[in-house]
Design a protein around this motif. Structure first.
Motif, PDB file in Angstrom:
ATOM      1  N   THR A 181       0.826  -1.208   0.000  1.00 59.88           N
ATOM      2  CA  THR A 181       0.000   0.000   0.000  1.00 59.88           C
ATOM      3  C   THR A 181       0.859   1.256   0.000  1.00 59.88           C
ATOM      4  O   THR A 181       0.440   2.297  -0.521  1.00 59.88           O
ATOM      5  N   ASN A 182       2.083   1.189   0.545  1.00 61.16           N
ATOM      6  CA  ASN A 182       2.989   2.337   0.493  1.00 61.16           C
ATOM      7  C   ASN A 182       3.368   2.689  -0.946  1.00 61.16           C
ATOM      8  O   ASN A 182       3.402   3.871  -1.317  1.00 61.16           O
ATOM      9  N   GLU A 187       0.256   4.234  -2.697  1.00 57.48           N
ATOM     10  CA  GLU A 187       0.015   5.616  -2.263  1.00 57.48           C
ATOM     11  C   GLU A 187       0.989   6.586  -2.946  1.00 57.48           C
ATOM     12  O   GLU A 187       0.608   7.668  -3.390  1.00 57.48           O
ATOM     13  N   SER A 188       2.249   6.195  -3.023  1.00 59.25           N
ATOM     14  CA  SER A 188       3.234   7.079  -3.655  1.00 59.25           C
ATOM     15  C   SER A 188       2.965   7.216  -5.148  1.00 59.25           C
ATOM     16  O   SER A 188       3.157   8.293  -5.725  1.00 59.25           O
ATOM     17  N   LYS A 232       0.101   9.611  -5.639  1.00 57.58           N
ATOM     18  CA  LYS A 232       0.507  10.981  -5.311  1.00 57.58           C
ATOM     19  C   LYS A 232       1.350  11.604  -6.430  1.00 57.58           C
ATOM     20  O   LYS A 232       1.120  12.766  -6.819  1.00 57.58           O
ATOM     21  N   THR A 268      -4.711   1.397   3.024  1.00 59.00           N
ATOM     22  CA  THR A 268      -4.711   2.796   3.460  1.00 59.00           C
ATOM     23  C   THR A 268      -5.684   3.585   2.592  1.00 59.00           C
ATOM     24  O   THR A 268      -6.153   3.092   1.562  1.00 59.00           O
ATOM     25  N   GLY A 284      -5.888   6.142   0.378  1.00 58.48           N
ATOM     26  CA  GLY A 284      -5.756   6.318  -1.068  1.00 58.48           C
ATOM     27  C   GLY A 284      -5.887   5.009  -1.818  1.00 58.48           C
ATOM     28  O   GLY A 284      -6.561   4.936  -2.856  1.00 58.48           O
ATOM     29  N   SER A 285      -5.261   3.962  -1.293  1.00 55.46           N
ATOM     30  CA  SER A 285      -5.318   2.652  -1.933  1.00 55.46           C
ATOM     31  C   SER A 285      -6.721   2.067  -1.883  1.00 55.46           C
ATOM     32  O   SER A 285      -7.189   1.444  -2.849  1.00 55.46           O
ATOM     33  N   HIS A 332       7.756  12.903  -0.150  1.00 54.76           N
ATOM     34  CA  HIS A 332       7.100  11.658   0.279  1.00 54.76           C
ATOM     35  C   HIS A 332       8.173  10.856   1.016  1.00 54.76           C
ATOM     36  O   HIS A 332       9.213  10.547   0.445  1.00 54.76           O
TER      37      HIS A 332
END
Length: 430
Positions: A119-120, A123-124, A127, A149, A151-152, A298
């Motif tokens: 998920t990291n 998200e990046s 973004k 998370t 956004g995901s 980020h």
């Protein structure tokens, strides 16, 4: 602690661990040891692993060469935590990844370390796509799953997981995945929304998709469908994000799941087996022209896992020899043939074979049947899970390094499990 080490039941987990725990309910055993494609519990019972850490253990448990590299690194006081400072372990990984994976595939990407999980990286990716394009919306696809998370979750399809966010999930539009619509015209439908100023769908910053949807039910996009997605994105100035967290690193047959589609995504999300050993690591690959971050824009405390760099670097040794990819292809064919034979021989399954490579399964519309088959398989010493909105698919996710003997043994357990469950199902129906 001595008392706990002697415990063979699940009492401590029932008493102290949050009710959010999941896999321990599906696989009710206390595991103590793992090697290759096998695990053992406190009772000494052996299990074949057709789960592989949900795709995080493509090279199996405690792969010997990676284990030795990691032990040596730790014993020599190698850097453990470094945020995104320069370390020798990171430099070694970047060079090996470029030499073994990117260059041979004529791929040029900047490598971002967004944090330790799938998920990291998603998200990046979302973004940076919004930053580069100046747009806010993202098109995702039915039954997709991209992380837990906010956004995901906003670009994921599962209603139960979306509900868990507890807040409105916005700035995303869902379009039909390949074969979601009966008429098989999902991309004509998508393009019509982009072309019509009255459709209510703004030109998005990005489209995000899995080429094979793991959690969504092993739904597989055709390579020509994926290629046309890229063409649509190019025509409209939309960035294409491929979420290869689960389907990548060889799981679907090639290192990247999209290679046979002949595309070059703007952004690629990798995690799970990129660390090689099961250690947390995630990468976001960004085409150089889109790498428009300001320093630290980020970040994350654990965006540089040096132990994972060590094992990830060693794992790429597998990809230096084309024989490894050939072995995946050969064994994938055996998995497909086995699943097709099950559908033919057990019509009561009403089964449909889905997936690609080492990411395959059978979908059954019979309520609860796939879950019962997975449960029976566990009782017989094989670990596999279900997926899909109603857990309608039992899926085979063995490590890529499994040998023919392990495959055949697993096939036998699955077949016997199906026989047992169908016999019980028939008795109940009668």
């Amino acid at each position: 602690m001595e008392g706990f080490r002697n415990m063979t039941d699940l009492t401590i987990f029932d008493e102290m661990e949050s009710s959010v725990r999941s896999y321990v309910r599906s696989f009710p055993a206390v595991f103590t040891k793992a090697s290759g494609y096998k695990l053992w519990d406190t009772e000494g019972k052996e299990y074949l692993d057709f789960f592989a850490g949900a795709g995080a253990l493509n090279y199996g448990h405690n792969e010997p060469r990676m284990k030795k590299k990691l032990i040596d690194y730790i014993q020599n006081d190698g850097i453990t935590h470094s945020l995104d400072k320069a370390t020798e372990a990171k430099a070694d990984f970047l060079k090996r990844f470029n030499d073994v994976i990117l260059k041979p595939r004529d791929m040029e990407y900047k490598v971002m370390f967004p944090g330790p999980t799938g998920t990291n990286t998603v998200e990046s990716a979302l973004k940076i796509a919004r930053k580069v394009t100046g747009r806010t919306d993202v098109i995702s696809f039915t039954r997709g799953f991209h992380g837990m998370t906010i956004g995901s979750l906003a670009v994921s399809g599962n209603s139960a997981k979306r509900k868990g966010a507890g807040v409105p999930l916005t700035n995303s539009v869902t379009m039909p995945f390949d074969n979601f619509m009966d008429e098989n015209e999902s991309l004509d439908y998508l393009e019509r929304f982009l072309e019509d100023n009255g459709s209510g769908v703004a030109i998005p910053a990005a489209m995000i998709l899995e080429t094979v949807q793991g959690e969504g039910g092993i739904n597989t996009a055709r390579f020509e469908w994926i290629k046309r997605i890229e063409e649509i994105c190019e025509n409209w100035g939309i960035l294409l994000i491929i979420d290869d967290v689960q389907a990548g690193v060889g799981r679907t047959g090639t290192f990247f799941s999209f290679e046979k589609a002949g595309i070059k995504p703007d952004i690629i999300c990798l995690s799970k087996s990129i660390g090689g050993y099961g250690l947390p690591l995630a990468l976001t690959l960004i085409k150089p022209e889109h790498d428009q971050w300001s320093p630290g824009e980020h970040n994350g405390t654990f965006r540089g896992n040096n132990h994972a760099f060590v094992t990830a670097t060693e794992s790429l040794t597998y990809w230096e020899d084309s024989a490894f990819e050939e072995s995946i292809k050969e064994k994938s064919g055996k998995i497909t043939a086995f699943l097709n034979s099950l559908v033919r021989r057990f019509p009561d399954l009403q089964g449909e074979v889905r997936g690609r490579g080492f990411m395959q399964g059978i979908a059954s519309p019979v309520e609860g049947l796939s879950s019962k088959i997975a449960e029976e398989a566990f009782n017989r010493g094989l670990i596999m899970e279900t997926s899909g909105g109603n857990d309608e698919v039992f899926k085979l996710f063995p490590p890529l390094i499994i040998d023919d003997q392990g495959l055949e043994e697993g096939f036998g357990i699955i077949e016997e499990s199906i026989k047992s469950v169908l016999a019980n199902h028939k008795q109940v129906a009668d």
